[in-house]
Design a protein around this motif. Sequence first.
Motif, PDB file in Angstrom:
ATOM      1  N   PRO A   1       0.910  -1.143   0.081  1.00 13.64           N
ATOM      2  CA  PRO A   1       0.004  -0.022  -0.054  1.00 13.64           C
ATOM      3  C   PRO A   1       0.781   1.289   0.052  1.00 13.64           C
ATOM      4  CG  PRO A   1       0.082  -1.078   2.124  1.00 13.64           C
ATOM      5  CD  PRO A   1       0.622  -2.024   1.206  1.00 13.64           C
ATOM      6  N   VAL A   2       0.501   2.364  -0.886  1.00 17.34           N
ATOM      7  CA  VAL A   2       1.283   3.494  -0.886  1.00 17.34           C
ATOM      8  C   VAL A   2       0.338   4.572  -0.599  1.00 17.34           C
ATOM      9  CG1 VAL A   2       2.631   5.022  -2.530  1.00 17.34           C
ATOM     10  CG2 VAL A   2       2.598   2.704  -3.011  1.00 17.34           C
ATOM     11  N   GLN A   3       0.983   5.465   0.565  1.00 13.42           N
ATOM     12  CA  GLN A   3       0.136   6.661   1.030  1.00 13.42           C
ATOM     13  C   GLN A   3       0.307   7.694  -0.213  1.00 13.42           C
ATOM     14  OE1 GLN A   3      -1.973   8.851   2.852  1.00 13.42           O
ATOM     15  NE2 GLN A   3      -1.324   7.067   4.272  1.00 13.42           N
ATOM     16  N   LEU A   4      -0.821   8.262  -0.336  1.00 14.61           N
ATOM     17  CA  LEU A   4      -1.129   9.540  -1.175  1.00 14.61           C
ATOM     18  C   LEU A   4      -1.343  10.670  -0.449  1.00 14.61           C
ATOM     19  CD1 LEU A   4      -3.694   8.250  -3.777  1.00 14.61           C
ATOM     20  CD2 LEU A   4      -1.164   8.056  -3.849  1.00 14.61           C
ATOM     21  N   GLY A   5      -1.208  10.594   1.058  1.00 15.42           N
ATOM     22  CA  GLY A   5      -1.240  11.847   1.834  1.00 15.42           C
ATOM     23  C   GLY A   5       0.214  12.165   2.041  1.00 15.42           C
ATOM     24  N   THR A   6       0.256  13.058   3.218  1.00 13.72           N
ATOM     25  CA  THR A   6       1.369  13.581   3.256  1.00 13.72           C
ATOM     26  C   THR A   6       1.935  13.391   5.051  1.00 13.72           C
ATOM     27  OG1 THR A   6       0.790  15.727   4.149  1.00 13.72           O
ATOM     28  CG2 THR A   6       1.570  15.289   1.915  1.00 13.72           C
TER      29      THR A   6
END
Length: 570
Positions: free
Chosen positions: A256-261
């Motif tokens: 899973p790759v985070q799209l937030g910061t």
Amino acid sequence: MKNKIMNWLGLAKGTTTPNTTAKEVTMENMFCYQCEQAANGGCSKVGVCGKQPDVAALQDLLVYTMKGIAFWADKARAKGAKNTDIDRFMLDGLFTTVTNVDFSAEEIAKLVRKGAEKRTQAQALFEQANGGAFAGEVPEAAKPFAAASTAELAALGAQHGVKDPSIDPDVKSVQEILIYGMKGYAAYAHHALVIGLENEEIYAFTHKALSATLDKSLGLMDFVNLAMECGRINLVTMQLLDKANTDSFGHPVPTPVQLGTKAGKAILVSGHDLRMLEELLKQTEGKGINIYTHGEMLPAHGYPVLKKYAHLAGNFGGAWQDQAKEFVNFPGAIIFNTNCIQRPAESYKDRLFTWGLVQWPDVKNIDGWDFSPVIDKALSLPGFAENPGKEILTGFGHNAVLGVAPQVIDAVKSGAIRHFFLIGGCDGAKSGRNYYTEFAENVPADCVILTLACGKYRFNKLDFGDIGGIPRLLDVGQCNDAYSAIQIAVALAGAFNCGVNDLPLSMILSWYEQKAVAILLTLLHLGIKNIKLGPSLPAFITPNVLNFLVENFNIAPIGTAEGDLKQILG
């Protein structure tokens, strides 16, 4: 002055005299149609990509110079003589001319001058192996010219563009397909070389094929055969790069790759080169800087060796063509490591860097492995606040997918999975690419979508769910990970005891630049048929060549998403 310029270019000995001034090169005589964006069948004033006429002319001259190098290097190889520096230069030169790599006239001129030196070395290499001078006719491209000013080289390059009325249009079309395919695999070979792997077969073919474009005795089918061989060489190259990446960073795993910061300083990495990313991760560890991926760097999150860095924080933004509107909102340093750059806005130009062969005028280039200027810039900027977002999955390379092959095969046999769609390729800014979003959205719930390259940004943030625990959207990786998709298709064909063309698998491809040409040639080399290609057909393909592809491979342009789905699924 005329004689002085002739001497600079080595023209007093019978080479072609430039009759185009530097001023004219900046205004007229440009023609480039190597990418999907090409305006009106070919950019003739300035490139839609941002390439200026002098840059286009210098790139044409660089290719012309490499043809001359290839003439001598191919003949030297036939006598058992070769030179690694010459071989590697060819990769650099071809990769430099790929769309969205180098926009600096001065830097390309440096490569042309270096190429002139390599051509002289290649001739000497042949003559030493031959025991004397070449007895046959030497083409103009293989004759020497001395270094000259950038403007004068651009003037000379304007005479050696892709338009050549002396060559049959169909032959010229296939020659350009061949050269663009070579540019594509040169990019992949360059990435592998950065990691430490190279392949003699790639170098030998490069010289053979480029030299062939100077041979007036060759006809249409000779170049068709070379184009098919180019597809095979690209497969060899993608396999080499796959080995380089997986040996160095491990096989990708679903991640899973985070799209937030995350809160902290930030650096954004755009491109394809995993070794460069690893070095940047090493140099930023413990400095309070988070590293974000952009564009084709997204699949990096799936590699175990890269995943171990906790400050590889997530993915920011989408495909390359959205950078101008996205980068203004990135509060850190930005670095490009391969062919994705476009004209930077002033709002972020001062925090933008390039690395390696990527160049933009007045943008600082990192030559080597010291990223301290990028790190210092990031530390001087505000960075992000904590703002978690959605997660998406990547890391479905051939090792991961084939690891659950029995589950996939059972799902197909039981009817739970009816069909596979490979929807991928390059993204771009031209209209018509919403087709790929619509197609993915309308794929029935009992079908699985494989995707790769930046074309996935058209739909990779949508929720497709799963089929019995198998995600319906499998992100295979970067464009070069077409190798993984091919391995998956071949394994499935083996499991069902059929050919790849007999599988419940359809390829819906988008193209933009020359790496897509290389991959298409690989698919044709493998005999894969019924490919749908869009959003528009290449301007460098003549009607007769298109008919050949339709008749032999049933390639078809995309239509409507609804109509194409109905035709495929019945």
